[in-house]
Design an enzyme around this catalytic site. Sequence first.
Site, short mmCIF file in Angstrom:
data_model
loop_
_atom_site.label_atom_id
_atom_site.label_comp_id
_atom_site.label_asym_id
_atom_site.label_seq_id
_atom_site.Cartn_x
_atom_site.Cartn_y
_atom_site.Cartn_z
N GLU A 1 0.84 -1.21 0.00
CA GLU A 1 0.00 0.00 0.00
C GLU A 1 0.87 1.25 0.00
O GLU A 1 0.51 2.27 -0.60
CB GLU A 1 -0.96 0.00 1.19
CG GLU A 1 -1.90 -1.22 1.27
CD GLU A 1 -2.71 -1.45 0.00
OE1 GLU A 1 -3.00 -0.47 -0.70
OE2 GLU A 1 -3.05 -2.63 -0.28
N GLU B 1 -0.21 -0.47 -9.83
CA GLU B 1 0.25 -1.73 -9.23
C GLU B 1 1.75 -1.91 -9.42
O GLU B 1 2.40 -2.59 -8.62
CB GLU B 1 -0.53 -2.89 -9.87
CG GLU B 1 -0.40 -4.22 -9.14
CD GLU B 1 -1.23 -4.32 -7.86
OE1 GLU B 1 -1.94 -3.35 -7.50
OE2 GLU B 1 -1.15 -5.38 -7.20
#
Lengths: 492, 492
Positions: free
Chosen positions: B260, B289
């Site tokens: 994260e 990502e």
Amino acid sequence: MNETASWATACEWMGTLADLQGASAVLEWDRETIMPSGAAEARGAQLSTLAGLHHRALLDPSVGDALEQLRESGDPVRAASAHEGQRERSRAERVPEALVRELTEVSSRSVAIWTDARERGDVSAFVEGIRPLVALTREQATCLANGGDPYDALIDLYEPGTTYADLQPVLDDLAARVAPLVERLAGAGGPALPEREWDGDRQMALASALADEIGFDQSRGLVGRTAHPVTMGLGAGDTRLSTRVDVADPLSSIMAVMHEGGHALYDQGIPEVWRRTLAGDAPSLGAHESQSRFWENHIGRSRAFWEVVAPMLSERFPLSSAGLGPDDYIRALNRVERSTRRVESDEVTYDLHIVLRARLERAMILGDLDVTDLPGAFDEGLHDLLGISPASPAEGAMQDIHWAAGIIGYFPTYTLGNLYAAQLADAAERAVGPIDEVIRAQGMAPFLDFLRETIHCHGRTMSTPDLMRQATGSDLSAEPFVRHLERTYAPQ
Amino acid sequence: MNETASWATACEWMGTLADLQGASAVLEWDRETIMPSGAAEARGAQLSTLAGLHHRALLDPSVGDALEQLRESGDPVRAASAHEGQRERSRAERVPEALVRELTEVSSRSVAIWTDARERGDVSAFVEGIRPLVALTREQATCLANGGDPYDALIDLYEPGTTYADLQPVLDDLAARVAPLVERLAGAGGPALPEREWDGDRQMALASALADEIGFDQSRGLVGRTAHPVTMGLGAGDTRLSTRVDVADPLSSIMAVMHEGGHALYDQGIPEVWRRTLAGDAPSLGAHESQSRFWENHIGRSRAFWEVVAPMLSERFPLSSAGLGPDDYIRALNRVERSTRRVESDEVTYDLHIVLRARLERAMILGDLDVTDLPGAFDEGLHDLLGISPASPAEGAMQDIHWAAGIIGYFPTYTLGNLYAAQLADAAERAVGPIDEVIRAQGMAPFLDFLRETIHCHGRTMSTPDLMRQATGSDLSAEPFVRHLERTYAPQ
């Protein structure tokens, strides 16, 4: 259009308004509790965009006919919703958008000047800072009044159904009765608690347990921590109250929980099915404050309440609470002192500060008092009412944020809350029994039940004066409040 | 209208869109972290109202000309904003509102059926539950495709600039190279950490310290705790990441913070002045990502990273960490096992799960695979790729929420992230030096600087393929990723 169709139209419209207000409340709660400092500007923009969309939705012309029809509905929720909807729309229509924008802009500038002026003790900077805002607020009041009394028009923003003509005799009566009490009681109470440390996290755990104790439902709300205690309704099933934590003084948080808890219980007591209608709220700020003051001052200063809380403190703070019992906490709470600062005032002297502010702000709005003369008039009035003078300019007219933020007509709701709370406490004792006896035998639930039935369940279907008359059997009066002060503070 | 005026028009429009999205993100963050359970319905209504207002604002006809003019602007931020604005508007225009509403409605019903069916292991309930949603998603894809390939139209929702024709050869190549690796490495790594307890609050303190360590700015964001780790951008200066806490396993939270944290650093690295424009975001989910996987798998599995983290663990968990050093943590992290469950898969086998899903969902959308045959095709494909079969129906086709929620075309972005991350790691090592050496000498900042300059600072001014080509010097390829797997997992 038949009434059912009108109601469907109104409900969709009110749902959008409720969602936008709820969303704004979430953004505000987040800002007060955890928002990173770097987000201040973006959050301001988000709130302003939501406010703009709310304003546009409020004035949606397509619901006008539905509201007009529902106004006469036999269903009190429909009628109240329509009435409140029309009230808010006509208010929004009366004040030109340019003035609204100017008010917002000038008031944030004015608050910034006030912050700085108060810090530096610079009265003339304060006076010059608020002058344009007071002028704009007078203009706003004139638009809202539509030919009527401009100060009443401002009161009406916060306390619909009550005018200064209703208030004045009660405030005067209150001032006359409290003055000799102050004379007699100044210096009563005390001593303060011994100097010890009370762990902050444990104070928060106590705050949560105490909220449970008074009947706050934490599956439909929560207890948070902020610099200034606050209660917010974020939507159906989401009522939040916050407390401040002072590690040197556990009473500060406990009384904040009782005060905010009173607001929060009211919010949770309003029927959830009304939540997305304009009937699903309190009818005024004074009505709301009557609930916070009831729990804070009538339950929260009772002997039996402290018989409940003292063991909660002993359990969580075995060292800090050593040797302290209910009476020690009550004595520390119930000190009476003449203070020049409203927010630090005790229950006996508090309302004199409000009486003074109501007189002065009304004079400003009516044009009878120039802003230049406000600081002098403030100091003089304080001396007349309390016999003391501010030790520094920051403790005089510029001590509160209200005038610097253009919030005029709001102060009286604090005192209305105090007076209504005392009337309700009398009525509750008549209905369920003396506070101490009831708490010892059955806990606090009977009082919550009383308020649920007499106040909460009605939402905004009655005006505040009607609601209070129906709950207490009498009109607004200073009498029960003064009796409460005598009972609570007079040396036995 | 000149370009300056068009840009002003566009900025006001984009500001409203950004504020509504930011406000929704605040509501979602609050829901995932602290919202009381009783507020679920009201919060749903608030989010839906904000989404409706966003949709209406998106289609505002008065900005059409401005966007058309800005599309050709020489300023990349203006051109990118106009391009993205037109893209989102044409998407919203192509799908009829009735279909949008039906998709929303049917997908929440479908998720509820999935939850229940998965719990009971009932494959046919799952199949019947998702059948209507898959049909609607095919309809949506056909609308969006406007005559083109419907699966590409869905990919384009998440990964603009990439088609299945771009992906397929790379996915096939990846599957072919990874299969022998799995054969060779299955069972490598380990053992797991000894069974000890790691205090939850201290894990959260460590998560915050680790976020600081990788360069996350907590004056413009914060670290929270949720059941499922997530990163959210709530507006300029407000980027939040959350971690899960498992008291039996500190590695779970550490890797969540790294993953994260990678998303969050990207969010914080986008120029704040672009924040209220449509250029102020990542160009695709695969690009996002690539950042989370870079920090999680390239930094977070390096020896030097654990030389930093092991002492942080020792300091905060002196008992639980007793006797454990960097190699123990790395070995526990880097176990390779054939698992039937995607979310529990290690880095080596993970992408085979994605390859399978991409093939199956494409076949469903093109009409080559009926939903009835999905579970069988899934089990067969899993066996072909990984040589294992689900032990229970819940571990087969119905293990993920995606298809039950109508999220089709999303899975490939996970693998794109893995591949781009490995390409970026190669490029970063070429630019600043080998990961272990750089971290030991200078900490992790040089890698953040590299990503800031090559990726973050460009926002959405380039397509993902262009952005990655410019940052890494090459086209999408499985090669660097496979090399990374060999280096990290092959027994020395």
